[in-house]
Scaffold this motif. Structure first.
Motif, PDB file in Angstrom:
ATOM      1  N   ARG A 388      -6.368  40.068  -0.005  1.00  0.00           N
ATOM      2  CA  ARG A 388      -5.824  38.745  -0.298  1.00  0.00           C
ATOM      3  C   ARG A 388      -6.426  38.227  -1.600  1.00  0.00           C
ATOM      4  O   ARG A 388      -7.628  38.393  -1.822  1.00  0.00           O
ATOM      5  N   GLU A 389      -5.618  37.612  -2.433  1.00  0.00           N
ATOM      6  CA  GLU A 389      -6.126  37.107  -3.706  1.00  0.00           C
ATOM      7  C   GLU A 389      -7.065  35.924  -3.471  1.00  0.00           C
ATOM      8  O   GLU A 389      -8.117  35.810  -4.086  1.00  0.00           O
ATOM      9  N   GLU A 390      -6.649  35.015  -2.564  1.00  0.00           N
ATOM     10  CA  GLU A 390      -7.455  33.819  -2.372  1.00  0.00           C
ATOM     11  C   GLU A 390      -8.386  33.986  -1.168  1.00  0.00           C
ATOM     12  O   GLU A 390      -8.166  34.864  -0.331  1.00  0.00           O
ATOM     13  N   ILE A 391      -9.383  33.177  -1.104  1.00  0.00           N
ATOM     14  CA  ILE A 391     -10.301  33.215   0.034  1.00  0.00           C
ATOM     15  C   ILE A 391      -9.896  32.123   1.009  1.00  0.00           C
ATOM     16  O   ILE A 391      -9.690  30.977   0.617  1.00  0.00           O
ATOM     17  N   LEU A 392      -9.697  32.523   2.261  1.00  0.00           N
ATOM     18  CA  LEU A 392      -9.322  31.528   3.269  1.00  0.00           C
ATOM     19  C   LEU A 392     -10.531  30.653   3.564  1.00  0.00           C
ATOM     20  O   LEU A 392     -11.627  31.146   3.760  1.00  0.00           O
ATOM     21  N   GLU A 393     -10.321  29.367   3.550  1.00  0.00           N
ATOM     22  CA  GLU A 393     -11.450  28.461   3.757  1.00  0.00           C
ATOM     23  C   GLU A 393     -11.191  27.537   4.925  1.00  0.00           C
ATOM     24  O   GLU A 393     -10.061  27.209   5.225  1.00  0.00           O
ATOM     25  N   ARG A 394     -12.276  27.105   5.514  1.00  0.00           N
ATOM     26  CA  ARG A 394     -12.141  26.040   6.517  1.00  0.00           C
ATOM     27  C   ARG A 394     -12.471  24.737   5.828  1.00  0.00           C
ATOM     28  O   ARG A 394     -13.468  24.648   5.123  1.00  0.00           O
ATOM     29  N   LYS A 395     -11.637  23.763   6.008  1.00  0.00           N
ATOM     30  CA  LYS A 395     -11.881  22.491   5.322  1.00  0.00           C
ATOM     31  C   LYS A 395     -12.367  21.444   6.314  1.00  0.00           C
ATOM     32  O   LYS A 395     -11.876  21.346   7.418  1.00  0.00           O
ATOM     33  N   VAL A 396     -13.349  20.676   5.885  1.00  0.00           N
ATOM     34  CA  VAL A 396     -13.818  19.562   6.702  1.00  0.00           C
ATOM     35  C   VAL A 396     -13.545  18.281   5.932  1.00  0.00           C
ATOM     36  O   VAL A 396     -13.944  18.147   4.785  1.00  0.00           O
ATOM     37  N   ALA A 397     -12.793  17.376   6.567  1.00  0.00           N
ATOM     38  CA  ALA A 397     -12.457  16.125   5.893  1.00  0.00           C
ATOM     39  C   ALA A 397     -13.705  15.263   5.728  1.00  0.00           C
ATOM     40  O   ALA A 397     -14.629  15.326   6.536  1.00  0.00           O
ATOM     41  N   ARG A 398     -13.752  14.495   4.678  1.00  0.00           N
ATOM     42  CA  ARG A 398     -14.889  13.602   4.467  1.00  0.00           C
ATOM     43  C   ARG A 398     -14.913  12.518   5.541  1.00  0.00           C
ATOM     44  O   ARG A 398     -13.877  11.981   5.906  1.00  0.00           O
ATOM     45  N   PRO A 399     -16.083  12.197   6.066  1.00  0.00           N
ATOM     46  CA  PRO A 399     -16.120  11.115   7.052  1.00  0.00           C
ATOM     47  C   PRO A 399     -15.851   9.769   6.378  1.00  0.00           C
ATOM     48  O   PRO A 399     -16.302   9.547   5.255  1.00  0.00           O
ATOM     49  N   VAL A 400     -15.090   8.932   7.052  1.00  0.00           N
ATOM     50  CA  VAL A 400     -14.798   7.608   6.488  1.00  0.00           C
ATOM     51  C   VAL A 400     -15.472   6.561   7.361  1.00  0.00           C
ATOM     52  O   VAL A 400     -15.149   6.413   8.536  1.00  0.00           O
TER      53      VAL A 400
END
Ligand SMILES: [Zn+2]
Ligand SMILES: [Zn+2]
Length: 546
Positions: A388-400
C-alpha cells in the motif's frame, strides 16, 4: 458499502452528516439539516433489523454447522463438510452440531483479501526477517496449521463524554470527544494486545454480511457479555485519549472515565488468520497482511519504589551541591553545612510531592512483547498483493472542553502545569523566604557589604521548612484547581480568559473592618503587633548588622 455503513444521513437531503462536537448534533454540510444523537442511533437500529432479515434468508441456502470448545468456550460456525476437530485457540476437542440461525451474528463484514497461502507467506517472511528470534523457529513449524477466522468485533463511531480527574485536586474536568471507527475485540480467549497489534483495518472494505462469506472460512461467535463489551469499549476510548491528556495535565496520575451511550456501535466480523500452540500465538490481518506475533517469554521489569527514587535523587542533589561548593574553593565544613541544609529542604519538597510518587510503590511486573511486521501493509490490485502506498492510521479526535463562562457555554483550552506557571510559584516562594533580606536591601540602599544574614535567622528557621510544604502542596493543587483558561477566537487563535472582578463599596468596607479588628482587638492585636515589630527588627538588623 464501505465505511458509509457507519455514516449518519441528513433527513432532508440524504447526504452524510458530520458531528458538531460543540453543539452535540450531526449537521449536514450541504443543506444545514441536523440529526439528533438519538435519531442517529435509531437509523442504525433500522439498518441492523433490515440486515438481520436478509441474513436469515441467506442462512437457509447453506448447510452450516457449529462447534463449541469444551475448554475455552469458543463457538465457531462453518460449512458442513469442514474438517475441524481441535479448537484452534486452546487445542482441546470440539463438540459439533447443526447450526441454527440466531440473531447473534454481526450484520457487517470485512471480507478476506489474502488467501491462506498468501497469509502463510507473510508469516514465512516474518520468520525470515526475524530468524534470530526463538519465536521464528517455533512459528515456522506451525505455519501449515494457520487458519482463517472471521472474528467478532464491535465497530464504534460517535460522540463520547469523558471525565478526567487528577489526584491533586477534587476538580473533575469533562470533555466531549469523538471516536473514529474504533474496533473492539469481542472474544475472551484471544490476546487483546496481539489482535490490537495487527490493526488497523481499512474500512473501505466493509460489506453487508452474507453466509456466502462463510464458505471455506470459519466464523467465531462473540462470547463476551454486553457489559464486558461496553467496558472494553470505554476502556479503549479512554486509553486512546490518555497520551494527549497526560501531556496536558503534566502527570501520569490521572483517571479517565468515558461514557459512550451516544456512539453508534455495530457488530462486525473481521478477517484474521490465527495460529497458536504452546506459548506461540500469531495473527495475520486477513485484509492488510500485517503480522503480529506474541513473545514466548515474558519480559520482566522492576520499578523502584518512590521513596528509593526520592532518596537517590536527594543524595545526588546534595552531593552535587557539596562538590560544586567545595570545588569553587569554599571551606569544606561550611559547604558541608550548606549542602546539609539544602538536603533538608529537598527532603521536605519530596515528602510533599509524595502524592505523585505514592501510586508507584516498587514492584516486579511482567508483560509479553508483541512483534509486528511494521506499518507497511498490503492491498489487492487485480490478482496481486501490492504494498500500500499510504500508511493506514488510527485517528483520535482532539478532546473539546466545554465550560460555562459569563453565562455562555463555549469551548475552552486549559493550561495546568506549564514552565511559566511553575516558575511563578518558584519565584514567589523564593521571595517569601528572602523577604526580610529583600526589604533590608531597600533599607540600606542595596549595600550588600553591610548585609548581615544572621539578622533573619529566625525567619529562615521558620520559612525554610514551611514554604516548600506550603507551595508544593497548595501551589500544585492550585495549578489544577484554577487552570488558566483560554477561549478560542474566530480566527482559530487562543485568548486568555479572566473573570471580571467587581469592586464594590461593601467589599472595601468589609476588608477595612477585618484589618481594624486585627489591629485593635485584644488579645489578637497583641500577636499581630508583636509579629510586625519582630519583622521590622529583623529587617533592620539584616540591613545594618547588630
Ligand atoms: Zn442535508
Ligand atoms: Zn478452545
Amino acid at each position: 458499502m464501505g465505511k458509509e455503513i457507519l455514516n449518519i444521513h441528513c433527513p432532508q437531503c440524504g447526504a452524510p452528516a458530520n458531528f458538531d462536537i460543540v453543539h452535540q448534533v450531526y449537521e449536514c454540510g450541504y443543506c444545514g439539516g441536523t440529526v439528533k444523537v438519538e435519531a442517529a442511533l435509531e437509523e442504525k437500529k433500522d439498518y441492523r433489523n433490515a440486515q438481520q432479515k436478509k441474513m436469515k434468508k441467506s442462512a437457509e441456502a447453506f448447510s452450516l454447522e457449529s462447534a463449541s470448545c469444551s475448554g475455552c468456550g469458543a463457538t465457531i460456525v462453518f460449512e458442513e463438510n469442514e474438517a475441524l476437530s481441535k479448537c484452534a485457540f486452546c487445542g482441546r476437542s470440539l463438540v459439533r452440531k447443526e447450526y441454527l440461525y440466531d440473531a447473534g451474528l454481526p450484520e457487517s463484514v470485512i471480507p478476506f483479501r489474502l488467501t491462506k497461502a498468501e497469509a502463510q507467506q507473510r508469516l514465512e517472511e516474518w520468520c525470515d526477517r526475524n530468524s534470530r528470534k526463538k519465536e521464528a523457529k517455533h512459528l515456522r513449524s506451525m505455519i501449515p496449521e494457520l487458519k482463517g477466522f472471521y472474528l467478532p468485533y464491535e465497530m464504534v463511531r460517535g460522540p463520547v463524554h469523558c471525565r478526567v480527574s487528577c489526584k491533586r485536586t477534587a476538580e473533575v474536568y469533562g470533555f466531549e470527544g469523538f471516536v473514529n471507527d474504533e474496533f473492539v475485540n469481542g472474544s475472551k480467549q484471544l490476546d487483546n494486545l496481539l489482535l490490537d497489534a495487527m490493526e488497523p483495518f481499512d474500512l473501505d472494505g466493509l460489506e453487508a454480511f452474507d453466509f456466502a462469506y462463510v464458505a471455506g472460512q470459519r466464523v467465531k461467535i462473540t462470547d463476551i457479555s454486553e457489559a464486558e463489551a461496553e467496558r472494553r469499549m470505554t476502556e479503549e476510548v479512554s486509553e486512546n485519549y490518555r497520551p494527549q491528556l497526560e501531556k496536558m495535565w503534566g502527570t501520569k496520575a490521572i483517571k479517565i472515565n468515558t461514557e459512550a451511550k451516544s456512539a453508534v456501535r455495530l457488530p462486525v466480523l473481521l478477517p484474521v488468520y490465527y495460529v497458536s500452540g504452546g506459548d506461540i500465538h500469531a495473527a495475520v490481518n486477513g485484509q492488510t497482511g500485517k503480522v503480529s506475533v506474541r513473545a514466548e517469554k515474558k519480559t520482566y521489569y522492576v520499578t523502584l519504589p518512590w521513596w528509593l527514587k526520592a532518596m537517590v535523587t536527594l543524595l545526588l542533589a546534595v552531593g552535587a551541591t557539596f562538590s560544586a561548593m567545595a570545588l569553587s574553593g569554599m571551606d569544606l565544613w561550611e559547604s558541608l553545612g550548606i549542602a546539609g541544609m539544602l538536603g533538608i529542604f529537598y527532603l521536605i519538597v519530596y515528602l510533599c510531592m509524595l502524592g505523585d510518587f505514592a501510586n508507584n510503590s516498587g514492584e516486579i511486573g511482567s508483560y509479553r512483547k508483541i512483534f509486528t511486521s511494521g506499518e507497511r501493509t498490503f492491498r489487492r490490485d487485480g490478482g496481486k498483493l501490492v504494498l500500500r502506498e499510504e500508511i493506514l492510521e488510527r485517528k483520535v479526535a482532539r478532546p473539546v472542553f466545554l465550560r460555562k463562562l459569563d453565562g455562555k457555554v463555549q469551548p475552552v483550552v486549559y493550561l495546568f502545569r506549564s514552565p511559566k506557571r511553575m516558575m511563578g510559584i518558584a519565584l514567589l516562594s523564593f521571595a517569601v523566604i528572602f523577604l526580610p533580606v529583600i526589604v533590608a536591601l531597600f533599607l540600606n540602599g542595596f549595600d550588600f557589604a553591610r548585609l548581615s544574614l544572621g539578622g533573619s535567622a529566625v525567619w529562615f528557621c521558620i520559612m525554610v521548612p514551611v514554604v516548600p510544604i506550603y507551595f508544593v502542596v497548595f501551589g500544585m493543587a492550585r495549578l489544577y484547581d484554577a487552570p488558566w483558561i483560554y477561549t478560542l477566537t474566530e480566527d482559530g487563535g487562543k485568548k486568555r480568559y479572566r473573570k471580571k472582578i467587581e469592586i464594590t463599596w461593601k467589599k472595601v468596607v468589609d476588608g477595612l473592618a477585618v484589618v481594624l479588628v486585627l489591629l485593635i482587638k485584644p488579645p489578637l492585636c497583641l500577636a499581630v503587633w508583636f509579629g510586625i515589630a519582630s519583622f521590622c527588627t529583623m529587617c533592620y538588623l539584616t540591613a545594618f548588622g547588630f
